[in-house]
Motif scaffolding. Structure first.
Motif, PDB file in Angstrom:
ATOM      1  N   ALA B 187     -18.982 -19.128 -14.319  1.00  8.62           N
ATOM      2  CA  ALA B 187     -18.595 -20.548 -14.239  1.00  8.62           C
ATOM      3  C   ALA B 187     -19.282 -21.295 -15.394  1.00  8.62           C
ATOM      4  N   GLY B 188     -20.517 -20.903 -15.680  1.00 14.96           N
ATOM      5  CA  GLY B 188     -21.241 -21.498 -16.813  1.00 14.96           C
ATOM      6  C   GLY B 188     -20.550 -21.200 -18.127  1.00 14.96           C
ATOM      7  N   PHE B 189     -20.105 -19.958 -18.310  1.00 12.51           N
ATOM      8  CA  PHE B 189     -19.383 -19.587 -19.536  1.00 12.51           C
ATOM      9  C   PHE B 189     -18.068 -20.367 -19.641  1.00 12.51           C
ATOM     10  N   ALA B 190     -17.379 -20.447 -18.503  1.00 13.40           N
ATOM     11  CA  ALA B 190     -16.109 -21.197 -18.507  1.00 13.40           C
ATOM     12  C   ALA B 190     -16.382 -22.657 -18.862  1.00 13.40           C
ATOM     13  N   PHE B 191     -17.492 -23.178 -18.367  1.00 10.66           N
ATOM     14  CA  PHE B 191     -17.888 -24.570 -18.649  1.00 10.66           C
ATOM     15  C   PHE B 191     -18.091 -24.771 -20.157  1.00 10.66           C
ATOM     16  N   ILE B 192     -18.782 -23.816 -20.792  1.00 13.16           N
ATOM     17  CA  ILE B 192     -19.025 -23.930 -22.245  1.00 13.16           C
ATOM     18  C   ILE B 192     -17.697 -23.879 -22.998  1.00 13.16           C
ATOM     19  N   LEU B 193     -16.910 -22.854 -22.672  1.00 12.71           N
ATOM     20  CA  LEU B 193     -15.684 -22.617 -23.445  1.00 12.71           C
ATOM     21  C   LEU B 193     -14.631 -23.690 -23.186  1.00 12.71           C
ATOM     22  N   TRP B 194     -14.542 -24.114 -21.933  1.00 11.73           N
ATOM     23  CA  TRP B 194     -13.595 -25.187 -21.596  1.00 11.73           C
ATOM     24  C   TRP B 194     -14.022 -26.466 -22.315  1.00 11.73           C
ATOM     25  N   THR B 225     -11.178 -30.944 -14.715  1.00 13.39           N
ATOM     26  CA  THR B 225     -11.545 -29.539 -14.475  1.00 13.39           C
ATOM     27  C   THR B 225     -12.965 -29.281 -14.967  1.00 13.39           C
ATOM     28  N   TRP B 226     -13.257 -29.796 -16.153  1.00 12.02           N
ATOM     29  CA  TRP B 226     -14.593 -29.611 -16.735  1.00 12.02           C
ATOM     30  C   TRP B 226     -15.662 -30.281 -15.868  1.00 12.02           C
ATOM     31  N   LEU B 227     -15.327 -31.495 -15.403  1.00 10.78           N
ATOM     32  CA  LEU B 227     -16.256 -32.215 -14.517  1.00 10.78           C
ATOM     33  C   LEU B 227     -16.487 -31.433 -13.228  1.00 10.78           C
ATOM     34  N   VAL B 256      -7.448 -25.803  -9.843  1.00 13.07           N
ATOM     35  CA  VAL B 256      -7.293 -27.045 -10.631  1.00 13.07           C
ATOM     36  C   VAL B 256      -7.004 -26.704 -12.102  1.00 13.07           C
ATOM     37  N   SER B 257      -7.667 -25.650 -12.601  1.00 15.11           N
ATOM     38  CA  SER B 257      -7.429 -25.288 -14.010  1.00 15.11           C
ATOM     39  C   SER B 257      -5.985 -24.812 -14.212  1.00 15.11           C
ATOM     40  N   ILE B 258      -5.460 -24.093 -13.228  1.00 17.34           N
ATOM     41  CA  ILE B 258      -4.068 -23.628 -13.331  1.00 17.34           C
ATOM     42  C   ILE B 258      -3.113 -24.817 -13.256  1.00 17.34           C
ATOM     43  N   LEU B 259      -3.420 -25.732 -12.326  1.00 18.43           N
ATOM     44  CA  LEU B 259      -2.600 -26.954 -12.229  1.00 18.43           C
ATOM     45  C   LEU B 259      -2.613 -27.691 -13.559  1.00 18.43           C
ATOM     46  N   THR B 260      -3.795 -27.790 -14.138  1.00 17.69           N
ATOM     47  CA  THR B 260      -3.960 -28.517 -15.403  1.00 17.69           C
ATOM     48  C   THR B 260      -3.143 -27.892 -16.521  1.00 17.69           C
ATOM     49  N   LEU B 261      -3.213 -26.578 -16.601  1.00 19.89           N
ATOM     50  CA  LEU B 261      -2.573 -25.928 -17.749  1.00 19.89           C
ATOM     51  C   LEU B 261      -1.075 -25.738 -17.571  1.00 19.89           C
TER      52      LEU B 261
END
Lengths: 485, 278
Positions: B187-194, B225-227, B256-261
């Motif tokens: 989740a931390g990695f996704a946070f950085i990359l997102w 999503t990032w928040l 939420v990320s799937i909804l977003t994209l």
């Protein structure tokens, strides 16, 4: 009044003020506050997905809404839900976040500075992870060297100053402890730059046909946005759009667009620059962008019975694909004629006529049966009462965006800091490992202990691996005697 | 189309990669459900071959169509599958226990590549604003971001499966503590990359339209999503939201990320909807 009363009063006031400050500080630093603020921003950002925003719709939409459901509209308007991002409560929320971040930064910096010093000072009270132990051979001279080698191989560095009694202390990713500070500093920079920009930014959109000049004054803007403290947007130079060149891809979709822009400043000096989509130009502190919106400007001349011909410039949006027609309807200015136009950017597509633009027209006057006809560029058609209509000129029009923004270096710095900080936080967290040798009677054991701010379970696995590796290396057979150089 | 003669080999390599992912998924399932220790390394090797073919397919596709894997839905999904498998295999060689994530990731990658069947339209040319280094960074960073998301999701699913009973394949999964730490880590990695994706997008928007942020639907939902990811990380760290709660929260973030994209741009309209053409 007793002479001391004033003094006591002042002290009570100071005391209550410091109590209040402490409470405020505790509130701003509380994790509950931080999480609530994040949740509040997320919810606030959700609102525009469900409530139409003033900036995104035409005023007519809101007039209709107000007429249809006055109470609903009144409530939404009073709560400023139709302009979330410029609402007072959203700005207050952002300011509160900025305050919380600033306080948090202060304490995070203090904590990071403290943890940089020798572990002896900061103590090992908060050590996480279980102590693992492995049996050691009798003390040998090579023990320390072998331990150092193993730890170095795993990326841990040893600072003798940090060593405690009978314990070596190793660190990995020391920079990682600054991750939180850097990340939150980046966030604060972005918020401050955003607020500064929101207060002072000026932005305007104008539509120009080829050869047309924009004076830079207020009345010619198609649309402007300005910050709360910014003056109405006016340029101190004029801009003329030169030739506009769209470039189409194989599928007929716009691939690129380029244009010349001639800017003349107050002194009369002119500068010509080429601008393209994604390639803005800077002039006199203003950034100018090609908006990507473009189309055809068709100039029609109607020669009526009166002495003066009527000129109408019709701005037609570019079709979705190259060669497609554009339909447009209008009441011809100052006349009773109603025109329905099917505009062909290139007449080669639907007809045998040479390759120039033209239009299929349907013209009616006061509800009379319409006239139909094709009008290529430069041609004239006869209407009723001896009137004539000429398609005089076809050119491109393009949208131009003028921006006067502030705080962008701070914003870019914030972006950079966020990425570096998040990387340090989650990808390279700071880890500390202590290796303590205990001698009890004849049994000598090495205790492996450590702390990591992130991923304790994964760190515990790493500690296990370190313990296994050390045990393997430090067995009697593996130890090679080394001399103390 | 620049070199359409590469489209047929690309298609063949694409399906070969998909088949290898499927096979690898079968081996992962077999490795976890039986006690044969050799199945998991074989599955990893198959996944690695799949990834190599997949890389070749993406390169050929880029060359043949003249644009990166971001313009059509099948291209985007294929790139996401590549990101997920790439990240999985990259981290897998260091931590042996991570192999079990393949049981979810490999079939997922296969399903994402399967969408190609439904791709009927001719690949179009990208809009004029789809240029510049920040645009490339923006679209490329979403690939590992979704990869990290998918690995975190796999860890969350495996956590919930393990939590609901012991024995059988569950005994061969990593410990609950490790799975929980993986949810947090990825989740931390996704946070950085997102976050990087949002920032690169902001720079691109500045270059194209003169504003870093326009509160467009996707921009807003990406930010949400990032928040939410940030919120999850704070909750895990400061409110002891670990274990099952963290796993469910991670799954919610993924939804939420799937909804977003993929869904909201179609429903609410967005300038980003250009990559949703099938």
């Amino acid at each position: 009044m007793h002479p001391a009363a004033g003094h006591i009063e002042t002290r009570v006031f100071c005391l209550s003020r410091s109590l209040l400050m402490n409470r405020l500080l505790r509130f701003l630093l509380s994790p509950k506050t931080v999480v609530s603020l994040m949740g509040a921003v997320a919810v606030a950002s959700l609102i525009p997905s469900f409530v139409p925003q003033l900036a995104a719709k035409e005023p007519a939409f809101f007039s209709l809404w107000q007429a249809q459901s006055p109470w609903q509209y009144y409530l939404i308007d009073r709560l400023q839900l139709n302009r979330v991002y410029t609402s007072l409560w959203f700005v207050c929320l952002i300011i509160l976040i900025a305050c919380s971040l600033a306080c948090s930064l202060y304490y995070q910096t203090k904590a990071a500075l403290k943890s940089a010093g020798p572990s002896r000072k900061s103590g090992w009270a908060g050590v996480r992870g279980q102590a693992l132990s492995c049996a050691l051979p009798k003390a040998t001279a090579a023990l320390a060297t072998n331990i150092l080698q193993v730890m170095k191989k795993r990326g841990y560095s040893h600072n003798p100053e940090e060593d405690m009694d009978k314990a070596f202390v190793f660190r990995k990713n020391s920079l990682g402890r600054w991750g939180g500070v850097i990340f939150h500093l980046g966030l604060l920079c972005i918020i401050l730059a955003g607020l500064y920009n929101a207060a002072l930014q000026q932005r305007g959109l104008v539509v120009l046909s080829e050869g047309e000049t924009f004076s830079g004054k207020g009345e010619e803007w198609l649309h402007t946005e300005q910050g709360l403290l910014a003056a109405p947007f006016a340029l101190d130079f004029s801009a003329r759009l030169g030739s506009f060149r769209p470039l189409y891809g194989s599928s007929g979709r716009l691939k690129a667009a380029e244009s010349e822009l001639v800017m003349v400043n107050k002194g009369g000096q002119s500068v010509t620059r080429s601008l393209a989509i994604n390639r803005p130009v800077h002039f006199n502190g203003i950034k100018i962008f090609l908006s990507g919106k473009y189309g055809y400007a068709a100039d029609f001349i109607l020669n009526e019975r009166g002495p003066n011909p009527v000129l109408a410039r019709i701005l037609l949006d570019a079709p979705a694909g190259r060669g497609e027609t554009i339909f447009h309807e209008l009441d011809f200015p100052t006349t009773d004629y109603h025109l329905a136009i099917n505009f062909y950017p290139d007449l080669r597509q639907p007809s045998f006529l040479p390759s120039f633009p033209g239009a299929d027209l349907s013209i009616s006057e006061n509800g009379a049966p319409p006239h139909y006809g094709r009008l290529p560029l430069g041609y004239t058609v006869q209407l009723s009462h001896g009137d004539t209509l000429t398609l005089r000129r076809v050119s491109y029009w393009s949208g131009l965006i003028f921006v006067n923004s502030h705080g962008l270096p701070l914003l870019s710095l914030g972006f950079g800091l966020i990425i570096i900080g998040a990387f340090l936080l989650y990808a390279v967290p700071c880890k500390v490992v202590s290796l303590r040798v205990s001698e009890e009677e004849n049994d000598q054991r090495l205790f492996v202990n450590g702390s990591s701010k992130r991923y304790p379970a994964l760190f515990f696995q790493e500690l296990q691996e370190i313990a296994n590796e050390l045990e393997k290396v430090l067995t009697a057979d593996a130890i090679q005697p080394v001399s103390h150089a | 189309m620049l070199s359409s003669q590469f489209l047929m080999p690309e298609l063949i390599v694409h399906w070969l990669a998909a088949a290898l992912y499927l096979l690898s998924g079968i081996f992962f399932v077999h490795g976890l459900s039986s006690e044969k220790p050799k199945s998991l390394p074989t599955a990893c090797r198959l996944a690695l071959f799949g990834l190599l073919f997949h890389t070749v397919s993406l390169v050929l596709q880029w060359y043949a169509r003249g644009h990166g894997p971001y313009l059509r839905l099948d291209e985007s999904l294929s790139a996401l599958a590549w990101g997920a498998m790439g990240m999985f295999l990259l981290f897998n060689h260091k931590a042996i226990w991570q192999k079990s994530f393949g049981v979810i990731l490999a079939p997922c990658a296969f399903l994402l590549m399967l969408v190609r069947i439904f791709a009927t339209s001719e690949p179009g040319s990208p809009p004029a604003t789809f240029t510049g280094i920040w645009f490339i960074m923006h679209v490329i960073s979403i690939i590992p971001a979704m990869g990290a998301f998918l690995i975190a999701l796999s860890a969350a699913i495996l956590y919930l499966l393990k939590k609901r009973g012991q024995g059988g394949f569950r005994s061969r999964l990593p410990s609950l503590e490790v799975l929980d730490a993986c949810v947090y880590k990825y989740a931390g990695f996704a946070f950085i990359l997102w976050g990087f994706m949002i920032i690169a997008g902001a720079f691109w928007a500045e270059q194209s339209w003169g504003r870093y942020w326009g509160w467009d639907t996707i921009e807003t939902w990406s930010f949400i999503t990032w928040l939410l990811l940030g919120l999850l990380l704070h909750l895990q760290r400061f409110f002891n939201w670990q274990g099952e709660r963290a796993a469910w929260a991670m799954m919610a973030c993924f939804v939420v990320s799937i909804l977003t994209l993929f869904l909201l741009p179609l429903v609410l309209g967005s300038i980003h909807a250009d990559y949703l053409i099938l």
